[in-house]
Structure formats: C-alpha cells, structure tokens
Design an enzyme around this catalytic site. Structure first.
Site, PDB file in Angstrom:
ATOM      1  N   HIS A 177       2.303   5.155  12.421  1.00 41.62           N
ATOM      2  CA  HIS A 177       2.787   5.230  11.036  1.00 41.62           C
ATOM      3  C   HIS A 177       3.709   6.433  10.925  1.00 41.62           C
ATOM      4  O   HIS A 177       3.279   7.562  11.151  1.00 41.62           O
ATOM      5  CB  HIS A 177       1.561   5.391  10.119  1.00 41.62           C
ATOM      6  CG  HIS A 177       1.855   5.436   8.658  1.00 41.62           C
ATOM      7  ND1 HIS A 177       1.850   4.324   7.870  1.00 41.62           N
ATOM      8  CD2 HIS A 177       2.171   6.471   7.830  1.00 41.62           C
ATOM      9  CE1 HIS A 177       2.140   4.652   6.615  1.00 41.62           C
ATOM     10  NE2 HIS A 177       2.337   5.954   6.570  1.00 41.62           N
ATOM     11  N   ARG A 206      -9.859   0.083  11.673  1.00 47.15           N
ATOM     12  CA  ARG A 206      -8.984   1.064  12.292  1.00 47.15           C
ATOM     13  C   ARG A 206      -9.352   2.446  11.783  1.00 47.15           C
ATOM     14  O   ARG A 206      -9.578   2.638  10.590  1.00 47.15           O
ATOM     15  CB  ARG A 206      -7.525   0.803  11.919  1.00 47.15           C
ATOM     16  CG  ARG A 206      -6.583   1.839  12.544  1.00 47.15           C
ATOM     17  CD  ARG A 206      -5.413   2.185  11.641  1.00 47.15           C
ATOM     18  NE  ARG A 206      -5.804   2.926  10.454  1.00 47.15           N
ATOM     19  CZ  ARG A 206      -4.968   3.303   9.503  1.00 47.15           C
ATOM     20  NH1 ARG A 206      -3.702   2.964   9.590  1.00 47.15           N
ATOM     21  NH2 ARG A 206      -5.382   3.981   8.435  1.00 47.15           N
ATOM     22  N   THR A 245       2.454  11.886   8.845  1.00 45.36           N
ATOM     23  CA  THR A 245       2.361  11.850   7.387  1.00 45.36           C
ATOM     24  C   THR A 245       3.466  12.637   6.695  1.00 45.36           C
ATOM     25  O   THR A 245       3.890  12.293   5.602  1.00 45.36           O
ATOM     26  CB  THR A 245       0.984  12.414   6.975  1.00 45.36           C
ATOM     27  OG1 THR A 245      -0.007  11.713   7.720  1.00 45.36           O
ATOM     28  CG2 THR A 245       0.720  12.234   5.502  1.00 45.36           C
ATOM     29  N   HIS A 301      39.310  -2.211  16.417  1.00 41.79           N
ATOM     30  CA  HIS A 301      38.070  -2.970  16.314  1.00 41.79           C
ATOM     31  C   HIS A 301      38.343  -4.419  15.996  1.00 41.79           C
ATOM     32  O   HIS A 301      37.803  -5.325  16.603  1.00 41.79           O
ATOM     33  CB  HIS A 301      37.218  -2.444  15.143  1.00 41.79           C
ATOM     34  CG  HIS A 301      36.289  -1.368  15.534  1.00 41.79           C
ATOM     35  ND1 HIS A 301      35.097  -1.166  14.910  1.00 41.79           N
ATOM     36  CD2 HIS A 301      36.386  -0.449  16.492  1.00 41.79           C
ATOM     37  CE1 HIS A 301      34.506  -0.133  15.474  1.00 41.79           C
ATOM     38  NE2 HIS A 301      35.263   0.321  16.417  1.00 41.79           N
ATOM     39  N   HIS A 328      -6.579  -0.144   2.816  1.00 40.43           N
ATOM     40  CA  HIS A 328      -6.439   1.205   3.361  1.00 40.43           C
ATOM     41  C   HIS A 328      -7.271   2.155   2.500  1.00 40.43           C
ATOM     42  O   HIS A 328      -6.971   2.356   1.324  1.00 40.43           O
ATOM     43  CB  HIS A 328      -4.946   1.564   3.279  1.00 40.43           C
ATOM     44  CG  HIS A 328      -4.573   2.890   3.862  1.00 40.43           C
ATOM     45  ND1 HIS A 328      -4.478   4.029   3.093  1.00 40.43           N
ATOM     46  CD2 HIS A 328      -4.244   3.242   5.113  1.00 40.43           C
ATOM     47  CE1 HIS A 328      -4.104   5.034   3.870  1.00 40.43           C
ATOM     48  NE2 HIS A 328      -3.956   4.589   5.096  1.00 40.43           N
ATOM     49  N   HIS A 352       6.676   8.596   8.735  1.00 42.32           N
ATOM     50  CA  HIS A 352       7.489   8.881   7.544  1.00 42.32           C
ATOM     51  C   HIS A 352       8.898   9.284   7.969  1.00 42.32           C
ATOM     52  O   HIS A 352       9.121   9.724   9.091  1.00 42.32           O
ATOM     53  CB  HIS A 352       6.809   9.952   6.679  1.00 42.32           C
ATOM     54  CG  HIS A 352       5.783   9.342   5.779  1.00 42.32           C
ATOM     55  ND1 HIS A 352       6.015   9.060   4.468  1.00 42.32           N
ATOM     56  CD2 HIS A 352       4.526   8.897   6.042  1.00 42.32           C
ATOM     57  CE1 HIS A 352       4.948   8.482   3.942  1.00 42.32           C
ATOM     58  NE2 HIS A 352       4.028   8.376   4.875  1.00 42.32           N
ATOM     59  N   ARG A 412       0.860  -1.193   0.000  1.00 44.41           N
ATOM     60  CA  ARG A 412       0.000   0.000   0.000  1.00 44.41           C
ATOM     61  C   ARG A 412       0.898   1.246   0.000  1.00 44.41           C
ATOM     62  O   ARG A 412       1.060   1.871  -1.042  1.00 44.41           O
ATOM     63  CB  ARG A 412      -0.941  -0.015   1.229  1.00 44.41           C
ATOM     64  CG  ARG A 412      -2.070   1.003   1.134  1.00 44.41           C
ATOM     65  CD  ARG A 412      -1.697   2.424   1.441  1.00 44.41           C
ATOM     66  NE  ARG A 412      -1.308   2.616   2.844  1.00 44.41           N
ATOM     67  CZ  ARG A 412      -0.870   3.759   3.319  1.00 44.41           C
ATOM     68  NH1 ARG A 412      -0.739   4.816   2.528  1.00 44.41           N
ATOM     69  NH2 ARG A 412      -0.513   3.879   4.587  1.00 44.41           N
ATOM     70  N   GLU A 413       1.492   1.555   1.144  1.00 44.19           N
ATOM     71  CA  GLU A 413       2.424   2.690   1.177  1.00 44.19           C
ATOM     72  C   GLU A 413       3.514   2.498   0.126  1.00 44.19           C
ATOM     73  O   GLU A 413       3.875   3.450  -0.579  1.00 44.19           O
ATOM     74  CB  GLU A 413       3.059   2.796   2.568  1.00 44.19           C
ATOM     75  CG  GLU A 413       4.078   3.920   2.719  1.00 44.19           C
ATOM     76  CD  GLU A 413       3.453   5.306   2.752  1.00 44.19           C
ATOM     77  OE1 GLU A 413       2.508   5.512   3.539  1.00 44.19           O
ATOM     78  OE2 GLU A 413       3.912   6.184   1.984  1.00 44.19           O
TER      79      GLU A 413
END
Lengths: 512, 512
Positions: B244, B183, B217, B377, B123, B246, B63-64
């Site tokens: 959610h 939701r 968003t 390291h 959605h 971004h 979806r996204e």
C-alpha cells in the site's frame, strides 16, 4: 528507513562540480557526500555513486512544455516563465530549437539577453545546420539529440550508428570551439541496443562532450531498469549524465530519483510535467521526492515557497484552444454527462485565464495534499504532524488542514475545532457533539460551515432553555434520518467502545 | 530494454495461487514464470522473486478513497462503484470499517449481498471489538492494521510491540475460526524498526495469517527501498504480501511495481488514486505500468476499455462541498486570479455532476495521453505508432491524435491532414502549406478548425484566380505579422534545409 521532516540526513549542501567552465571540473562527478546519520539507522547510507544530495535541474517547460498539446507561449509569457524559473532557482532553462520557427529563434535570443542566473540551453537535432543557428542565439549550451533505437532509426530519421557517431562528433567539436556547453543525448534510450548506446556515449565522451543524456522518450522504463542503465553508463563515461523521463506509466519522478542514486547528475523537469502526451518528471514532484531525501540541500537551492505561484503561472499561461476539440477525439463513444460538463468548462476556459487545472492529486500543491480526514489520522496529526506528514506544509508557504466535517471524523478533531471556534466543552460534551456531527454526515455531505453550525448550536443548546435544530435548513426527511442515525450510533457497540476507551480515537477511517 | 506493445514478453497468464481457500495454495507464491524472450535481448529476464506477471489488485476506492478530502459516497453510489470495479475485474474490493458509522456498517452488508465475483474485504483496526463487528457483515475477509512506527506508537495508539503481537494473534485466530481471510498490516512500515517489523510479521505468519501488509502510510518510500524491504520480508514469511503506497512524493505506482518485482503478491489501488492527502497508487497508473511489463496477463484479467468510464464514475460520484472552503485554506496569501477562477469553478461544481476533474496528465485517460505534437514525432507516429507510444490507445477504447495546428508541426503531419480532408496536393505544395500553418501559429494560437481552414483555403488558392485570405477573420495587425513571419520562414536557413533534405522532417519540436 525513511527520514522524517525533522530528521533529514545532514549534508554539506555542496553542489556537484558540473560546470564545464570550472577549471576544477573533475569530469566524473559521481562521488556522493557521506551523510551523517541522525535519528534512524534505517535511513539510506550515502554511497559513492549517488548524486541525490547534489543534483541539478534542467528545466524544460519552455521546450518539452511547449510540446504539450495545448501550450502556446508568446514571447512575453516565455520571458515571464523564464524569470520565474530563474527566481525559483533552477540550474538550467531549456528552450525550443531556434530552427522550429522564426519566432522561436527570436524568443531564444530575447531570453538569452535577460541576464538570468540560470544557464540557457536550447534543444536541437544533432545536425550542423541546427547547431550553427543555435550558437548564434547567445545560449550557454546546446542539448543535441538523435534517435538511437531501431524503431526511430527505421521509422524516423533512417540513419545508421556510424553516421550518428560521426555527425555527433562534428557537432560536438563545432559547439566546443565556440566555448559553449554541449550535451549529446540518445532518444528512446531504453529501447536502444545497449552496445550501440554505450559505443556512441563512449565516443562522444572521448571528444569532450559536457554531458551525455539518457531519455525515456516513450515512458516505458521502470526504476530498477533506470538504475541499472545509469550505473552501467556511469562506468563508461567520465562526463556528467543528464536524464529525461516521460510519465506514460507514472514512473517519471521515481525514475529520476533512481537515476540520481545510480550517479546521474542532471534531471529534466517541467512545471506540472507538461510535455508530449501526458508529460515528463514534474518539477513539484521531484521537489517533494528530493525533500524527503535531502531537505537541507533542496532548501539551500530552491525557493520552494514560490512553487505554487510558479505552477499557477504556467497553468494560466497562454494555452491554445485545442482541448475543446481534443476532448472530442473519441467520437465513436457516446458523450457522457461528465464529458459534456468538462467540455463546457473547457469552453469557458477559452475566454478565462485558467487553461489547465492543477491536478487535484498534485504533489505538494494539490488542494488536499496537506488535508487529513480519518479520525485516527486527525488525532495523531494534532499531537505531532510528523506522524502522517513526511513533508512540512510551511516549507512551501502552505498550511495544514484537519478535516473534521465527515462521518470518519473523531472526537480529537472535533475538540480541536471546538477550541478553534473559541468554545468551551468538557470531553464528554465533545464526544456527544462528535456523535451528532457523524450522524449528520451520514445524512448528507457537510460543508465546514455546516459542521461549525452543528458545533455552535450544540454548544448553545447545552445552556439554552429550548433546544434549537442543529442545522437550520433541514428537511423533515433529513431530520428523521438524522434522529435515526443518532439513535443507531448511540446504541451500537461502537458507542460502547467509544465510552470505554477514552484514549482511543473513534474507529472511523483506520488508515494505512 | 523496454518491450513495445507489439513485442510484449509471452506469459502463460496464470494467476498466482493466492486464494487461501485453494487446497493447492503453496503459501509462498513468489515464483515467477520464466518468460519467453521475443524481439529484444534487453527485456527483463523473468526472475523467481517477481510477481509482475501474476499480481492481484485490492481495490480500495471504497475505503482509502472514502478518506479523500471531498469524498462522500452514499449507499447507491457505493453499490454502483462496487459493481463497476467488479466488472472491470479487480480481485478484491476493500470497504470502510463497519465501526466507522452505522451507515458504513449497513453499506458493508449491502455490498456483501450483491454476489460479486470480487472478494469483499473490510479494513479495521487490529482490535477484537472491530473484528467481531466486521465478521458479522458477511465479508470474505478482514484487513487489519496497527501502527508499528515509533511515531505512531508514541503519538497515536500508545501500545508496545508485545501488546501489538498478542492482539494480532488473538484477532487472527478469531477471524480464521470464522473461515475468513485475514491480512495483518503494519502502518507506516518504512519508518518502523526493521527488527520489530520482521518479528511481528514472522509471529503472525506462524499462526497462519493469509497475508501480511506493508504500508507506506506517509508516502516517503523510494523504489529501491521498497524492493529491499519486500525482498527481505519475502524471505521471512510464507504467506502472501500486500502493499500500500501513498503518493506524496509521486512514487506510488513505481513503488508498487518494485514491490511486485521483489515478490509482493497484492497491490492496493484506488480509482484516480483518491485517498488521504493526495492519495495512493492509481488503478489507471498501475494498469499502464503493468501493460508495459506483461500486456497478455493484464489484458486477460482486466477490462481496460472500461477504465475511462470507471474513472468518470468515481470523479462524478457524490463528493462533499469541501473544496470551496479548502481552496481558501491559506488565508494568509493574496487571492490570485487563478485561485479566484478555480473557486468559481468549484462553486459551479457544487451544483454540477463533476466533483473532481480527471487530471490533465492522468496516465492513459488524460486528455492528451495519446496526442502527439512535435513535427518529428508526428512523422514517426504516422509511419509506425510504436515509435513514440509504449501503450496502444485502442486497448483502452481510445484513439490517437496527431496535433498539426502548431508552429512545431511538420509537413508529414500536414500531409496526413490534407489526406484526411480529402484534398490532393504535391509534396512541394504541402511543404508550402506547412510554412503557412507555421507562420500563422507564430501569430496566434490555432484551433484545429483554424488550421483546417488555412489548409482548405491554401488548396482553393492553388487553382483560384484571386487569392483569398487564409483565415477570414484576421485583423490588419495579424495579417502584417503573418506576412512578416512567412517571409522570415522563407528566407531562413531552416527553409534551405527543408528544401535540401526532402526526407528529413522539419526541425520543430525535436523530442527526447
């Protein structure tokens, strides 16, 4: 609760007095400016701990970055990067220890002689041999470090806390006697014993260290842990606090931000985050984060429109031919097509200028950071960019792009494109054209050129005697699929809804 | 304060009771398990708000991710991705609205028929037309969304809060009447009026919504803002809380983590973070973060050794030919060499399988996420990997790589390589060999093969009558530079220090 680009809180833009050579240097600089609130009661209220509006950057591309797996910087490249960082406006440039190799020592001297505005630091072990060599190179200061966690004390250097404190004091007093800045940092601070940590920081603060450093060497820290530790430390020492975060769990930028909120004064960054493993706080990511927090301060100090060039410079800079071999470092797994293609790409890169690619999802400069695709987004962005943009592309010399060539497009995006193409259509015609673009995008991926071609041909067909195909190179199968998709779109409730609610954007790609 | 891979806090591995069809579902699930403390008093103490040890993933690649600028998923690709996500173990798979296009609707139906373990969500806008279409597709639930910020109310849909609440209640009651999960999410929650937000969440909670959603968003939220808002909301509603984020300011993973600490129950992710602009919380980044927080829980639910394949699948999946044009979207700036090469690469990609590259600095799967370079390291890692690794590569089907072919190398790394090559040398010989590798690396970048060649030839020369050149293909100039670098290394204090302190690693690449 978040400011918008046009409603950033006011700030007086004053930098914190972290210059140790400044006679007014108050030692403790963790007092934030009370910021004027503008458009929203939900912006964070300035608090006395926060240095969000007066942080300084210690840029470590030429130290931490040199520890990136495929970094190889020759002298000329180092000088070019140092000049670019200085021009961008970073406060400090940190270099690899002169004790690492003879060339490292010479490069350190060469960069010190450039006469940059940024102060030059070198990062050395907390050891008198290294300190003596470093002070001879002409640097403005030394960043010394020693591991304090039980892991490192056991498996790395094997020293106890008394030894660490005594050595630290000896090194600090020596460097101060030479009139240079000196930072003392623990390594792996978030897995060190808190009492040990505070003891050593308190001891070095008492002998006048310029800064203490907290380092999340393994990338394990979470934002609220960082806030808590820095806040505790802020109450224990009077000197400045530098912070260094690795990105193993994707929190390096967020951790740096929370450290500043808790009173840290300096943040270590590298360009594109290059460093050991998957690196540290990225310069670009920190810029994005801080622009949202205090745009005026950031804009007053850093040349953001040079960020992309700076990232390209480092991405293109001399990197060693490791990746080809390194990509094979899981020889127990079958070679996938993608790995194969990656290998070929990497192979090509060995003879080309591009050594690493800017990640597709890079903040600010990722190729789609200002690209908007969903129909409902496109409409709002066209009305007012702040609806879906917290950062303004023009601040970075970049521009916005509204993606209209997909099945998630909407008629506002197509209308905008129709206007850009200099065509005239009624809203009803634009909506019909939108349906054709969406139907075409259901058949196959559309390039911008393809979508433009659909729009132009649609426009021509409006007045033409004979209808031309919307795309010239369609197969019969694609033509059939297109006609079917178009019919379905026309007969579906979506279409009814689209006809009915003229003000409502098509439903593709509802976004949250 | 951070656990190590071997000292992760114990957990009972119990998932939260967020299944609305579960009769024991308590509504409010924000009570964390008190975790047993093991090796360090600095591990976070379990608190009653935290769901860090029982979060669920709503995977939104389909979806996204479809809103990502160059995503084009055909039906077959969508099904392949849905199966791979299900196999990986995500709790929910979220799909594009069936109202986006006819093909989207058909794909939604097809994926619902696969019989996956993961629940399928779609959605959609908070609108009865969309809700009616969605419930017919066979999904397990609907994620509905509407913009609540003044920016979106003014520039996007133009509705007031009363309208929003009334529509929400109508949609929720309709979807519940069909026996599905529902939701309700605001959009742009962090720029919405807090009182408006809490009013609408409280209203939908009262009518029995399954989850409420908070969405950053525009990517403006910072970790402590997220913690505060979720914690406030946790006291207002009894239902589950989905989040959610971004990634515009590089905080998407950190924000998700802080949301879970504050009592959120569900996190939205996408593979590689693909989504609008530079995307959302990455599935891989969240896995890395949560592995540090509660390894047992994560290992019990998700097949981490399939992460790399899943990322490759999505990176290779059908993407549209946008990037070529998009890379040109700043036509006002001169074309740089790097851009030019990038364009050529992108051009090549149009006909190849690789559509986006895994970012070089990707958590876990970036090509150097488990590569160690600095000498200090390398020594510690060879002694005990937890010294510089918070994640264990073998958990992900990957392996560790200690980089020894650079001027930052140390003799422990070379010694380890000598042993891997099956050669025998005394420590003194290894140290001399290390000097030669470092001197050679000062002259030019060394591939692993080159460094191996230096080591082998050095070993041969130890017993040979006639000394062979360490690299066969050196130019006279390189040979002279090498001899000079070697002499300098031998004559410098570094060398004395190296001779003196047998237990101390060479000083290259001190790390913090």
């Amino acid at each position: 609760m978040c400011p918008t680009p046009d409603a950033a809180p006011a700030t007086n833009g004053r930098a914190n007095g972290t210059d140790a050579s400044d006679p007014s240097h108050p030692g403790f600089t963790g007092i934030a400016t009370q910021r004027t609130q503008r458009s929203s009661p939900y912006q964070p209220v300035g608090d006395f701990l926060s240095n969000v509006s007066r942080f300084k950057i210690i840029e470590s591309t030429l130290r931490e970055g040199e520890q990136f797996a495929n970094a190889f910087f020759d002298t000329e490249t180092k000088i070019q990067i140092a000049r670019a960082l200085d021009d961008f406006g970073v406060d400090y440039i940190e270099l690899t220890s002169p004790a690492a190799s003879e060339q490292s020592r010479k490069d350190c001297e060469a960069i010190c002689k450039l006469g940059l505005k940024a102060k030059i630091l070198t990062h050395v072990r907390c050891h008198m041999d290294d300190a003596r060599m470093a002070v001879e190179t002409g640097v403005d200061g030394l960043d010394v470090v020693i591991g304090t966690s039980s892991y490192l004390r056991e498996h790395s250097h094997g020293k106890d806390m008394t030894y660490i404190i005594n050595t630290a004091i000896e090194v600090i007093e020596f460097v101060k006697s030479k009139g240079l800045e000196i930072r003392f940092s623990s390594e792996d601070s978030f897995r060190s014993n808190l009492v040990d940590l505070l003891s050593v920081y308190s001891a070095v603060d008492k002998v006048g260290v310029t800064r203490v450093g907290i380092a999340d060497t393994v990338g394990c820290a979470s934002p609220r842990q960082v806030y808590d530790l820095v806040r505790t430390l802020r109450g224990v020492v009077n000197c400045d606090i530098e912070t260094h975060f690795h990105d193993d769990t994707s929190c390096a930028v967020a951790n740096a931000y929370c450290a500043l909120e808790a009173g840290a004064t300096h943040v270590d960054t590298s360009v594109l985050g290059i460093g050991e493993r998957n690196g540290i706080t990225t310069l670009g990511g920190l810029m994005a984060r801080m622009m949202v927090a205090d745009r005026d301060y950031v804009m007053s100090k850093y040349k953001l429109h040079k960020l992309k060039d700076l990232e390209n410079l480092v991405a293109d800079a001399g990197m060693s031919p490791l990746p080809l071999s390194s990509a094979l470092h899981t020889p127990d797994r079958p070679l996938q097509l993608s790995t194969f293609v990656t290998l070929i790409n990497l192979g090509n890169q060995l003879t080309s200028a591009v050594q690493i690619n800017i990640p597709f999802n890079n903040p600010i400069t990722g190729f789609c950071a200002f690209t908007h695709k969903a129909g409902i987004h496109a409409k709002a962005i066209l009305n007012n960019p702040t609806t879906y943009e917290i950062l303004k592309p023009e601040d970075y010399g970049l521009s916005r792009y509204v993606h209209f060539a997909s099945r998630l497009t909407g008629w506002n995006a197509i209308k905008s494109r129709v206007e850009q193409l200099g065509l005239t259509m009624t809203d009803a015609q634009v909506k019909l054209c939108t349906q054709k673009v969406k139907a075409m995008a259901d058949v196959r991926p559309l390039a911008i050129d393809d979508a433009d071609s659909v729009i132009r041909t649609f426009h021509l067909n409006l007045t033409a005697d004979k209808e031309r195909p919307l795309l010239p190179n369609m197969t019969t199968e694609e033509q059939m699929k297109f006609e079917k998709a178009e019919k379905e779109l026309a007969g579906e409730p979506e279409q009814k809804s689209l006809d009915k609610t003229v003000d409502q954007e098509t439903n593709g790609g509802v976004q949250a």
